[in-house]
Write a protein that holds these residues in place. Structure first.
Motif, mmCIF file in Angstrom:
data_model
loop_
_atom_site.group_PDB
_atom_site.id
_atom_site.type_symbol
_atom_site.label_atom_id
_atom_site.label_comp_id
_atom_site.label_asym_id
_atom_site.label_seq_id
_atom_site.Cartn_x
_atom_site.Cartn_y
_atom_site.Cartn_z
ATOM 1 N N ALA A 23 2.380 29.978 1.154
ATOM 2 C CA ALA A 23 2.898 30.396 0.437
ATOM 3 C C ALA A 23 1.454 30.697 -0.632
ATOM 4 C CB ALA A 23 1.513 28.319 0.715
ATOM 5 N N ALA A 24 0.153 30.817 0.362
ATOM 6 C CA ALA A 24 -0.569 31.856 -0.862
ATOM 7 C C ALA A 24 0.902 33.259 -1.275
ATOM 8 C CB ALA A 24 -1.866 32.058 0.013
ATOM 9 N N ALA A 25 0.965 33.459 -0.217
ATOM 10 C CA ALA A 25 1.222 35.086 -0.260
ATOM 11 C C ALA A 25 3.465 34.335 -1.498
ATOM 12 C CB ALA A 25 2.917 35.249 1.169
ATOM 13 N N THR A 26 4.265 33.160 -1.343
ATOM 14 C CA THR A 26 4.825 32.785 -2.391
ATOM 15 C C THR A 26 3.998 32.870 -3.689
ATOM 16 O OG1 THR A 26 5.545 31.924 -0.881
ATOM 17 C CG2 THR A 26 6.544 31.197 -2.899
ATOM 18 N N ALA A 27 3.075 32.498 -3.993
ATOM 19 C CA ALA A 27 2.197 32.494 -5.055
ATOM 20 C C ALA A 27 1.606 33.878 -5.100
ATOM 21 C CB ALA A 27 1.538 31.344 -4.840
ATOM 22 N N GLY A 29 3.392 36.998 -5.085
ATOM 23 C CA GLY A 29 5.095 36.968 -5.638
ATOM 24 C C GLY A 29 5.824 37.683 -4.398
ATOM 25 N N VAL A 30 5.307 37.667 -3.391
ATOM 26 C CA VAL A 30 6.267 38.175 -2.297
ATOM 27 C C VAL A 30 6.075 37.522 -1.688
ATOM 28 C CG1 VAL A 30 7.182 40.148 -1.157
ATOM 29 C CG2 VAL A 30 5.740 40.303 -3.345
ATOM 30 N N PRO A 31 7.350 36.912 -1.000
ATOM 31 C CA PRO A 31 6.891 34.919 0.008
ATOM 32 C C PRO A 31 7.186 35.886 1.416
ATOM 33 C CG PRO A 31 9.080 34.575 -1.381
ATOM 34 C CD PRO A 31 8.202 36.368 -1.919
ATOM 35 N N SER A 32 6.557 35.693 2.220
ATOM 36 C CA SER A 32 6.269 35.784 3.844
ATOM 37 C C SER A 32 7.555 36.010 4.663
ATOM 38 C CB SER A 32 4.755 35.904 4.879
ATOM 39 O OG SER A 32 4.685 34.329 4.964
ATOM 40 N N ILE A 78 -7.061 48.644 -11.343
ATOM 41 C CA ILE A 78 -6.032 48.710 -10.464
ATOM 42 C C ILE A 78 -5.860 48.288 -9.182
ATOM 43 C CG2 ILE A 78 -7.491 50.374 -8.869
ATOM 44 C CD1 ILE A 78 -5.208 51.705 -10.993
ATOM 45 N N ILE A 79 -6.405 47.272 -8.856
ATOM 46 C CA ILE A 79 -6.108 46.427 -8.233
ATOM 47 C C ILE A 79 -4.281 45.486 -8.686
ATOM 48 C CG2 ILE A 79 -6.033 44.612 -6.587
ATOM 49 C CD1 ILE A 79 -9.222 45.953 -5.819
ATOM 50 N N PRO A 80 -4.852 44.440 -9.555
ATOM 51 C CA PRO A 80 -4.087 44.145 -10.066
ATOM 52 C C PRO A 80 -2.770 45.040 -10.819
ATOM 53 C CG PRO A 80 -5.419 43.785 -10.792
ATOM 54 C CD PRO A 80 -6.243 44.617 -10.677
ATOM 55 N N VAL A 81 -2.906 45.634 -10.595
ATOM 56 C CA VAL A 81 -1.716 47.246 -11.132
ATOM 57 C C VAL A 81 -0.876 46.995 -9.970
ATOM 58 C CG1 VAL A 81 -1.395 48.968 -12.044
ATOM 59 C CG2 VAL A 81 -2.942 48.011 -13.248
ATOM 60 N N GLY A 82 -1.451 47.839 -8.992
ATOM 61 C CA GLY A 82 -1.330 47.882 -7.263
ATOM 62 C C GLY A 82 -0.186 46.657 -7.175
ATOM 63 N N ASP A 83 -0.879 45.391 -7.420
ATOM 64 C CA ASP A 83 -0.138 44.407 -6.895
ATOM 65 C C ASP A 83 0.736 43.827 -8.006
ATOM 66 O OD1 ASP A 83 -2.444 43.813 -5.123
ATOM 67 O OD2 ASP A 83 -3.033 42.245 -5.952
ATOM 68 N N ALA A 84 1.202 44.676 -9.069
ATOM 69 C CA ALA A 84 2.370 44.026 -9.702
ATOM 70 C C ALA A 84 3.438 45.142 -9.627
ATOM 71 C CB ALA A 84 1.451 44.533 -11.293
ATOM 72 N N ALA A 85 2.811 46.271 -8.778
ATOM 73 C CA ALA A 85 3.860 46.921 -8.201
ATOM 74 C C ALA A 85 4.625 46.709 -7.138
ATOM 75 C CB ALA A 85 3.847 48.692 -8.097
ATOM 76 N N ILE A 86 3.484 46.490 -6.347
ATOM 77 C CA ILE A 86 4.329 45.680 -4.342
ATOM 78 C C ILE A 86 5.322 44.791 -5.159
ATOM 79 C CG2 ILE A 86 3.657 44.551 -2.689
ATOM 80 C CD1 ILE A 86 1.014 46.242 -2.535
ATOM 81 N N VAL A 87 4.826 43.057 -5.427
ATOM 82 C CA VAL A 87 5.798 42.655 -6.377
ATOM 83 C C VAL A 87 7.377 43.172 -6.845
ATOM 84 C CG1 VAL A 87 5.471 40.851 -6.975
ATOM 85 C CG2 VAL A 87 3.422 40.504 -5.982
ATOM 86 N N LEU A 96 6.755 36.871 -12.915
ATOM 87 C CA LEU A 96 5.489 36.666 -12.277
ATOM 88 C C LEU A 96 4.308 37.187 -11.767
ATOM 89 C CD1 LEU A 96 3.600 34.969 -10.286
ATOM 90 C CD2 LEU A 96 5.285 35.443 -8.575
ATOM 91 N N SER A 97 5.456 39.361 -11.287
ATOM 92 C CA SER A 97 4.990 40.570 -11.158
ATOM 93 C C SER A 97 3.963 40.825 -13.154
ATOM 94 C CB SER A 97 5.695 41.585 -11.290
ATOM 95 O OG SER A 97 5.419 42.838 -10.789
ATOM 96 N N TYR A 98 4.979 40.461 -14.039
ATOM 97 C CA TYR A 98 3.608 41.299 -15.074
ATOM 98 C C TYR A 98 2.728 39.992 -15.798
ATOM 99 C CZ TYR A 98 7.612 44.749 -14.268
ATOM 100 O OH TYR A 98 8.601 45.761 -14.342
ATOM 101 N N ALA A 99 3.711 38.832 -16.005
ATOM 102 C CA ALA A 99 2.754 38.015 -16.229
ATOM 103 C C ALA A 99 1.134 37.331 -15.530
ATOM 104 C CB ALA A 99 3.547 36.857 -16.392
ATOM 105 N N MET A 100 1.386 37.676 -14.175
ATOM 106 C CA MET A 100 0.002 37.831 -12.990
ATOM 107 C C MET A 100 -0.524 38.575 -12.515
ATOM 108 S SD MET A 100 -0.636 35.370 -10.515
ATOM 109 C CE MET A 100 0.785 36.043 -8.905
ATOM 110 N N HIS A 101 0.301 39.783 -12.555
ATOM 111 C CA HIS A 101 -0.376 41.020 -12.048
ATOM 112 C C HIS A 101 -0.919 41.500 -13.333
ATOM 113 C CE1 HIS A 101 -0.630 39.339 -7.772
ATOM 114 N NE2 HIS A 101 1.232 39.255 -8.266
ATOM 115 N N GLY A 102 0.178 42.515 -14.287
ATOM 116 C CA GLY A 102 -0.741 42.761 -15.648
ATOM 117 C C GLY A 102 -1.382 42.127 -15.758
#
Length: 119
Positions: A23-27, A29-32, A78-87, A96-102
């Motif tokens: 559930a956390a992975a889905t939230a 932005g990238v479901p397992s 830089i961590i959430p920037v990387g997270d946004a790129a991963i998503v 989700l990528s840009y709003a949450m992580h960005g």
């Protein structure tokens, strides 16, 4: 203090990845996936990363060094920037990528700058 709230949020996110990784992975932005690979290890790595980040924040708050806390918060943005790129790279929802992580990256960088500049 916004940085303390970031630390608390990181603890909550970390616990969520430990207790309900799918559930956390889905939230995030990238479901397992269950394509034969045990994704639990990777999700646990994220949990530890977030918990360690929170503990660093809390340690610097306890030391009372706003300048150091600001620089570390800036560096950690830089961590959430990387997270946004991963998503985004893994087909996650762009909003989700840009709003949450960005958005998290912007808030962390702004809070870090305020601390560094002595505001």
């Amino acid at each position: 203090m916004i940085v303390a709230l970031i630390g608390i949020a990181l603890v909550v996110i970390s616990l969520r990845f430990f207790l309900g990784p799918e559930a956390a992975a889905t939230a995030f932005g990238v479901p397992s996936t269950t394509s034969g690979m045990d994704t639990g290890a990777y999700l646990s790595v994220k949990a530890i990363r977030d918990l360690a980040s929170a503990l660093i924040i809390f340690a610097l708050i306890a030391l009372g060094d706003a300048q150091a806390l600001g620089w570390v918060t800036l560096a950690m943005s830089i961590i959430p920037v990387g997270d946004a790129a991963i998503v985004a790279r893994r087909g996650g929802h762009p909003a989700l990528s840009y709003a949450m992580h960005g958005g998290t990256a912007v808030v962390a960088a702004a809070a870090g700058l305020v601390l560094v500049l002595g505001g």
